[in-house]
Design a protein around this motif. Structure first.
Motif, PDB file in Angstrom:
ATOM      1  N   GLN A 105     -23.208   5.211 -11.202  1.00  0.00           N
ATOM      2  CA  GLN A 105     -22.001   5.912 -10.741  1.00  0.00           C
ATOM      3  C   GLN A 105     -21.094   4.909 -10.056  1.00  0.00           C
ATOM      4  OE1 GLN A 105     -22.575   9.432  -8.253  1.00  0.00           O
ATOM      5  NE2 GLN A 105     -20.381   9.622  -7.857  1.00  0.00           N
ATOM      6  N   VAL A 106     -19.797   5.031 -10.327  1.00  0.00           N
ATOM      7  CA  VAL A 106     -18.824   4.144  -9.699  1.00  0.00           C
ATOM      8  C   VAL A 106     -18.081   4.912  -8.619  1.00  0.00           C
ATOM      9  CG1 VAL A 106     -17.065   4.697 -11.446  1.00  0.00           C
ATOM     10  CG2 VAL A 106     -16.882   2.562 -10.142  1.00  0.00           C
ATOM     11  N   LEU A 107     -17.797   4.240  -7.505  1.00  0.00           N
ATOM     12  CA  LEU A 107     -16.867   4.793  -6.522  1.00  0.00           C
ATOM     13  C   LEU A 107     -15.628   3.907  -6.509  1.00  0.00           C
ATOM     14  CD1 LEU A 107     -18.918   5.873  -3.338  1.00  0.00           C
ATOM     15  CD2 LEU A 107     -18.310   7.225  -5.352  1.00  0.00           C
ATOM     16  N   GLU A 108     -14.459   4.524  -6.706  1.00  0.00           N
ATOM     17  CA  GLU A 108     -13.213   3.802  -6.501  1.00  0.00           C
ATOM     18  C   GLU A 108     -13.098   3.544  -5.002  1.00  0.00           C
ATOM     19  OE1 GLU A 108     -11.944   3.045  -9.278  1.00  0.00           O
ATOM     20  OE2 GLU A 108     -12.721   4.629 -10.565  1.00  0.00           O
ATOM     21  N   TRP A 109     -12.232   2.587  -4.621  1.00  0.00           N
ATOM     22  CA  TRP A 109     -12.068   2.322  -3.189  1.00  0.00           C
ATOM     23  C   TRP A 109     -11.671   3.607  -2.437  1.00  0.00           C
ATOM     24  CZ3 TRP A 109     -12.861   0.996   1.363  1.00  0.00           C
ATOM     25  CH2 TRP A 109     -11.894   1.136   2.370  1.00  0.00           C
ATOM     26  N   THR A 110     -10.775   4.391  -3.023  1.00  0.00           N
ATOM     27  CA  THR A 110     -10.364   5.620  -2.317  1.00  0.00           C
ATOM     28  C   THR A 110     -11.552   6.556  -2.127  1.00  0.00           C
ATOM     29  OG1 THR A 110      -9.675   6.544  -4.428  1.00  0.00           O
ATOM     30  CG2 THR A 110      -7.943   5.671  -3.026  1.00  0.00           C
ATOM     31  N   ASP A 111     -12.456   6.614  -3.132  1.00  0.00           N
ATOM     32  CA  ASP A 111     -13.640   7.487  -3.005  1.00  0.00           C
ATOM     33  C   ASP A 111     -14.522   7.026  -1.845  1.00  0.00           C
ATOM     34  OD1 ASP A 111     -12.955   8.918  -5.326  1.00  0.00           O
ATOM     35  OD2 ASP A 111     -14.079   7.525  -6.610  1.00  0.00           O
ATOM     36  N   ILE A 162      -2.314  -3.605   0.953  1.00  0.00           N
ATOM     37  CA  ILE A 162      -1.649  -3.803  -0.338  1.00  0.00           C
ATOM     38  C   ILE A 162      -2.180  -2.781  -1.330  1.00  0.00           C
ATOM     39  CG2 ILE A 162      -1.031  -6.229  -0.175  1.00  0.00           C
ATOM     40  CD1 ILE A 162      -3.761  -6.919  -1.216  1.00  0.00           C
ATOM     41  N   SER A 163      -1.425  -2.565  -2.387  1.00  0.00           N
ATOM     42  CA  SER A 163      -1.818  -1.587  -3.404  1.00  0.00           C
ATOM     43  C   SER A 163      -2.865  -2.212  -4.317  1.00  0.00           C
ATOM     44  CB  SER A 163      -0.579  -1.178  -4.210  1.00  0.00           C
ATOM     45  OG  SER A 163      -0.941  -0.318  -5.260  1.00  0.00           O
ATOM     46  N   GLY A 164      -4.046  -1.647  -4.311  1.00  0.00           N
ATOM     47  CA  GLY A 164      -5.113  -2.201  -5.136  1.00  0.00           C
ATOM     48  C   GLY A 164      -6.324  -1.312  -5.056  1.00  0.00           C
ATOM     49  N   ASN A 165      -7.341  -1.678  -5.816  1.00  0.00           N
ATOM     50  CA  ASN A 165      -8.550  -0.857  -5.883  1.00  0.00           C
ATOM     51  C   ASN A 165      -9.752  -1.776  -5.981  1.00  0.00           C
ATOM     52  OD1 ASN A 165     -10.540   1.073  -6.390  1.00  0.00           O
ATOM     53  ND2 ASN A 165      -9.919   1.418  -8.524  1.00  0.00           N
ATOM     54  N   ASN A 175      -5.437   4.280   0.043  1.00  0.00           N
ATOM     55  CA  ASN A 175      -6.663   4.409   0.836  1.00  0.00           C
ATOM     56  C   ASN A 175      -7.161   5.852   0.813  1.00  0.00           C
ATOM     57  OD1 ASN A 175      -6.801   1.588   1.961  1.00  0.00           O
ATOM     58  ND2 ASN A 175      -4.751   2.170   2.678  1.00  0.00           N
ATOM     59  N   GLY A 176      -8.383   6.032   1.280  1.00  0.00           N
ATOM     60  CA  GLY A 176      -9.001   7.351   1.230  1.00  0.00           C
ATOM     61  C   GLY A 176      -8.529   8.259   2.347  1.00  0.00           C
ATOM     62  N   VAL A 177      -9.048   9.455   2.352  1.00  0.00           N
ATOM     63  CA  VAL A 177      -8.655  10.457   3.348  1.00  0.00           C
ATOM     64  C   VAL A 177      -9.909  11.131   3.890  1.00  0.00           C
ATOM     65  CG1 VAL A 177      -6.396  10.953   2.339  1.00  0.00           C
ATOM     66  CG2 VAL A 177      -8.412  12.191   1.532  1.00  0.00           C
ATOM     67  N   ASP A 178      -9.739  11.807   5.017  1.00  0.00           N
ATOM     68  CA  ASP A 178     -10.816  12.627   5.562  1.00  0.00           C
ATOM     69  C   ASP A 178     -10.767  13.972   4.842  1.00  0.00           C
ATOM     70  OD1 ASP A 178     -12.447  14.312   6.993  1.00  0.00           O
ATOM     71  OD2 ASP A 178     -11.791  13.601   8.967  1.00  0.00           O
ATOM     72  N   ASN A 179     -11.718  14.198   3.965  1.00  0.00           N
ATOM     73  CA  ASN A 179     -11.683  15.424   3.156  1.00  0.00           C
ATOM     74  C   ASN A 179     -11.812  16.684   4.008  1.00  0.00           C
ATOM     75  OD1 ASN A 179     -11.313  14.169   0.676  1.00  0.00           O
ATOM     76  ND2 ASN A 179     -13.511  13.943   0.294  1.00  0.00           N
ATOM     77  N   LYS A 180     -12.310  16.542   5.237  1.00  0.00           N
ATOM     78  CA  LYS A 180     -12.403  17.717   6.116  1.00  0.00           C
ATOM     79  C   LYS A 180     -11.002  18.217   6.480  1.00  0.00           C
ATOM     80  CE  LYS A 180     -14.905  16.031   9.593  1.00  0.00           C
ATOM     81  NZ  LYS A 180     -14.727  14.624   9.198  1.00  0.00           N
ATOM     82  N   ASP A 181     -10.044  17.265   6.595  1.00  0.00           N
ATOM     83  CA  ASP A 181      -8.694  17.632   7.019  1.00  0.00           C
ATOM     84  C   ASP A 181      -7.867  18.194   5.879  1.00  0.00           C
ATOM     85  OD1 ASP A 181      -9.372  16.548   9.383  1.00  0.00           O
ATOM     86  OD2 ASP A 181      -8.241  14.688   9.130  1.00  0.00           O
ATOM     87  N   VAL A 182      -7.913  17.502   4.761  1.00  0.00           N
ATOM     88  CA  VAL A 182      -6.923  17.803   3.730  1.00  0.00           C
ATOM     89  C   VAL A 182      -7.322  18.940   2.822  1.00  0.00           C
ATOM     90  CG1 VAL A 182      -5.810  15.558   3.659  1.00  0.00           C
ATOM     91  CG2 VAL A 182      -7.857  15.971   2.290  1.00  0.00           C
ATOM     92  N   VAL A 183      -8.587  19.249   2.785  1.00  0.00           N
ATOM     93  CA  VAL A 183      -8.991  20.281   1.840  1.00  0.00           C
ATOM     94  C   VAL A 183      -9.929  21.266   2.510  1.00  0.00           C
ATOM     95  CG1 VAL A 183      -8.709  18.992  -0.279  1.00  0.00           C
ATOM     96  CG2 VAL A 183     -10.785  18.709   1.024  1.00  0.00           C
ATOM     97  N   SER A 184      -9.687  22.506   2.232  1.00  0.00           N
ATOM     98  CA  SER A 184     -10.727  23.469   2.561  1.00  0.00           C
ATOM     99  C   SER A 184     -11.588  23.544   1.314  1.00  0.00           C
ATOM    100  CB  SER A 184     -10.112  24.824   2.875  1.00  0.00           C
ATOM    101  OG  SER A 184      -9.493  25.312   1.713  1.00  0.00           O
ATOM    102  N   ALA A 241       0.850  -1.193   0.000  1.00  0.00           N
ATOM    103  CA  ALA A 241       0.000   0.000   0.000  1.00  0.00           C
ATOM    104  C   ALA A 241       0.883   1.239   0.000  1.00  0.00           C
ATOM    105  CB  ALA A 241      -0.901  -0.006   1.230  1.00  0.00           C
ATOM    106  N   ASN A 242       0.419   2.292  -0.670  1.00  0.00           N
ATOM    107  CA  ASN A 242       1.156   3.552  -0.646  1.00  0.00           C
ATOM    108  C   ASN A 242       0.193   4.674  -0.245  1.00  0.00           C
ATOM    109  OD1 ASN A 242      -0.197   4.569  -3.069  1.00  0.00           O
ATOM    110  ND2 ASN A 242       1.014   3.001  -4.141  1.00  0.00           N
ATOM    111  N   GLU A 243       0.666   5.911  -0.276  1.00  0.00           N
ATOM    112  CA  GLU A 243      -0.167   7.000   0.255  1.00  0.00           C
ATOM    113  C   GLU A 243      -1.429   7.225  -0.584  1.00  0.00           C
ATOM    114  OE1 GLU A 243       2.791   8.726  -2.515  1.00  0.00           O
ATOM    115  OE2 GLU A 243       2.888   7.295  -0.865  1.00  0.00           O
TER     116      GLU A 243
END
Ligand SMILES: *[C@@H]1O[C@H](CO)[C@@H](O)[C@H](O)[C@H]1NC(C)=O
Ligand SMILES: *[C@@H]1O[C@H](CO)[C@@H](O)[C@H](O)[C@H]1NC(C)=O
Ligand SMILES: *[C@@H]1O[C@H](CO)[C@@H](O)[C@H](O)[C@H]1NC(C)=O
Ligand SMILES: *[C@@H]1O[C@H](CO)[C@@H](O)[C@H](O)[C@H]1NC(C)=O
Ligand SMILES: *[C@@H]1O[C@H](CO)[C@@H](O)[C@H](O)[C@H]1NC(C)=O
Ligand SMILES: *[C@@H]1O[C@H](CO)[C@@H](O)[C@H](O)[C@H]1NC(C)=O
Ligand SMILES: *[C@@H]1O[C@H](CO)[C@@H](O)[C@H](O)[C@H]1NC(C)=O
Length: 645
Positions: free
Chosen positions: A566-572, A594-597, A291-300, A286-288
């Motif tokens: 509509q499709v959601l990727e795993w990160t979405d 692991i790196s995958g989707n 996986n997904g992120v908390d959009n509240k943190d990373v983006v205004s 797995a790399n950065e």
């Protein structure tokens, strides 16, 4: 010749079979599949990784809108019938020897679910694409349909470059003499029977078997913004399972049948490495971005690019990775009209009556697509065009709202809402996500679940605070209760950046039953997601004349492939969960190690013909079927000239 090539393949393999099979193939663009497989199988089975992968799959599939349809897939899609949960349990309990075996089993299972929106892509083991220097086509020759080695195999395969072709020189295998050969048998079976097997096992992506048959063959397409030729799933599958294909064929200029075993050579499409350790680090761990992120943190809200939040419905065609161009001599020679630099290529056929838009996808630059449509239609009108041909061959989909834009532009604003009724699945975690988004004040700038992504059925945009999963709407599929959200509309018109004409730019009324009326759609049925929704809208509202080329003689082909909304990727999906502060919920899929989707079809589009049926499960056959010929399978302009005559 055949024996010599097999011996050299074996020697190549023996030479490769050293302590680190990955080091032996590092840095090489093309390697024998057995050598690649030795590297891929060098990583031992690891129960922690298997359980992580399977638990991720199981919890992602909780969001899968079509899960219960699989228990008994309605005809003509019955081939996809499978008990998904029972299969997951079996894969979770199987004793595997290597990490590859576990991951590949899940890859094959999801591939054979035949829904391009719902698949497991392990980057580690999707890192090679096998390529056979003998792509196959189906074509009518002297009035009889048959399977042939692509007549342009030499021009086409040579585009892969010297590194590819020199391997065949080194084993003294003359593949160029196979171009155009008539195929009598493949692996000792009738060629169409073998094609059916590949369509059932390797192709995936499309619920309809007939559409998958066409993915087995080589065909023209637009890849990105360039004309390209797809190798096809027989000659260009992902993975390195097969080492060769045995053909019985009659070469061009010969009258006698011969048996030829054609070796595959695998193309590396992953991240470069030098040995097993770096192969794992660069392709498998797995790399950065995994996986997904908390959009509240990373983006205004100000920094969220509007585009990244636009709904997508498209397939991933990994075999696209080693895409080469369409040989120059088969690219249209007519002058393109303005608006043809992106994913759409448009032409006016001789006589100025017919305009052709080859819509390669609904992806690329969101705003440019819309201005290209306007430029093209304006140019058509200025030239006096009255008939339109839309070529949707190998259109893998893209932005949901670009499909609705093109439909609305052709239908006129007076038509009204250009989409479908839509729902998401009402599972427990989904209900918690919407409730939590409301409590946290999340909206459509950082989530897909917030209600302001949608409109009520009267067209009014929902407020972000509206809970469209409370109450749920009861729904039963195959005698299983599977409640959905309330029904809603897309809000695509809010994202249209070009004015829509009030009335249709071309007469939409049906003319007499000629081969092509005023509007027609041509393609090979490989029209996925947004493309399937667009062509379904055209069919359900305007009875547009759909023509499908190719396929197996005597076997149906739908004009659309798969029509998830509509499709959601795993990160979405993971970001939806994390942004709703629910990543610690026991129902949340675990972060991948692991790196995958694992992507999933997240919304259903309901048919106008029968609003209790997802359009994905409504059979809509084309009004016309034509075989390809040697002149049309790789030559879009010839195909359009055939279609409008
Ligand atoms: C299995 O994978 C996990 C997670 O990467 C790792 O911590 C563990 O050491 C691996 N087990 C073995 C036996 O290699
Ligand atoms: C897989 O098996 C493990 C036990 O080995 C179990 O904890 C897990 O829930 C199972 N996952 C699935 C999806 O069956
Ligand atoms: C391969 O076959 C073609 C067609 O039969 C022939 O023209 C060519 O000379 C052959 N190439 C070699 C290297 O034998
Ligand atoms: C094919 O590759 C092109 C260029 O990399 C990319 O723009 C396009 O989205 C890909 N299409 C599919 C269906 O994967
Ligand atoms: C078609 O239109 C072009 C310009 O749009 C014009 O130059 C040409 O003469 C027209 N051809 C015919 C056959 O009308
Ligand atoms: C549309 O429907 C919603 C929900 O029923 C309602 O709140 C809204 O007022 C309606 N809008 C119009 C313009 O009728
Ligand atoms: C449908 O499911 C119910 C239980 O949920 C069961 O009693 C009934 O027999 C099932 N009917 C069929 C036709 O399978």
């Amino acid at each position: 010749m055949r024996i010599i090539s097999i011996i050299s393949l074996l020697l190549t393999y023996v030479r490769f079979a050293t302590a680190d099979p990955c080091a032996d193939i590092a840095g090489k663009a093309f390697v024998p599949p057995a050598a690649a497989l030795a590297c891929l199988k060098s990583f031992p089975f690891n129960e922690t990784l298997r359980v992580n992968m399977m638990n991720n799959a199981a919890r992602v599939l909780d969001f899968y809108t079509f899960e219960e349809y699989y228990l008994k897939s309605p005809p003509p899609f019955q081939e996809s019938t499978v008990n998904i949960r029972a299969t997951l349990a079996r894969l979770n309990a199987t004793a595997y020897e290597t990490d590859y075996d576990a991951s590949w089993d899940l890859y094959m299972f999801t591939t054979q679910m035949n829904d391009g929106h719902t698949r497991w892509f392990p980057n580690c083991y999707n890192s090679y694409q096998n390529v056979l220097p003998a792509p196959v086509i189906t074509a009518s020759v002297n009035g009889e349909e048959g399977v042939y080695i692509a007549p342009d195999a030499v021009e086409f395969i040579s585009l892969l470059g010297e590194e590819y072709t020199s391997f065949f020189d080194s084993i003294h295998f003359n593949w160029t003499r196979l171009a155009g050969a008539k195929v009598l048998a493949i692996e000792d079976q009738d060629p169409y029977a073998y094609v059916d097997t590949i369509a059932s096992t390797v192709s995936g992506n499309y619920l309809d078997h007939g559409v998958r048959v066409n993915s087995v063959f080589s065909s023209y397409r637009i890849s990105g913004t360039d004309f390209s030729q797809r190798v096809g799933d027989l000659a260009g599958p992902i993975g390195v399972v097969q080492t060769a294909v045995k053909f019985q064929l009659i070469p061009v200029g010969s009258t006698s049948a011969e048996t030829v075993t054609v070796p595959f050579l695998a193309n590396f499409i992953g991240v470069p490495f030098t040995d097993a350790e770096s192969f794992w680090a660069n392709n498998c761990a797995a790399n950065e971005a995994t996986n997904g992120v908390d959009n509240k943190d990373v983006v205004s809200a100000a920094t969220v690019s509007a585009k990244s939040r636009l709904a997508k419905a498209e397939i991933i065609d990994l075999s696209n990775s080693s895409a080469v161009g369409l040989p120059q001599q088969f690219i249209p020679t007519l002058p393109p009209v303005s608006g043809s630099t992106g994913v759409i290529k448009s032409y006016i056929l001789p006589g100025n009556h017919t305009g052709v838009m080859f819509v390669g996808s609904f992806g690329g630059d969101f705003d440019a697509f819309m201005s290209d449509v306007v430029q093209t239609i304006t140019a058509f009108q200025e030239a006096g065009v009255t008939r339109l041909i839309l070529d949707l061959t190998n259109n893998g989909g893209g932005f949901v709202c670009l499909g609705q834009f093109l439909f609305q532009y052709l239908a006129g604003s007076s038509f009204g809402y250009p989409g479908f009724q839509s729902t998401t699945r009402g599972n427990i975690l989904a209900q918690k996500i919407v409730a939590s988004d409301i409590a946290l004040g999340n909206d459509d700038t950082i989530t897909f679940y917030s209600a302001d992504n949608w409109a009520f059925l009267n067209g009014t945009q929902m407020p972000a605070s509206y809970d469209y999963l409370d109450p749920l709407v009861p729904f039963v599929v195959n005698n299983v209760s599977d409640p959905t959200s309330q029904r809603f509309h897309d809000t695509c018109t809010l994202s249209f950046t070009q004015p829509i004409p009030e009335n249709p730019p071309f007469d939409l009324e049906l003319s007499s039953a000629r081969k092509c009326s005023k509007q027609s759609i041509v393609g090979n049925g490989n029209c996925a997601s947004t493309c399937a929704m667009f062509s379904t809208l055209m069919n359900e509202h305007f009875l547009t004349k759909n023509a499908v080329f190719g396929g197996k003689p005597g076997e149906n082909v739908e004009f659309k492939g798969m029509a998830g909304n509509q499709v959601l990727e795993w990160t979405d999906l993971d970001s939806e969960i994390k942004t709703a502060d629910l990543d610690d919920d026991p129902l949340a899929p675990p972060d991948l190690l692991i790196s995958g989707n694992f992507r999933v079809n997240w919304r259903t589009a309901w048919s106008f013909f029968d609003e209790q049926k997802p359009i994905a499960y409504v059979s809509e056959l084309p009004r016309f079927r034509f075989p390809y010929t040697f002149d049309t399978y790789n030559n879009p302009q010839n195909l359009w000239l055939f279609a409008y005559v």
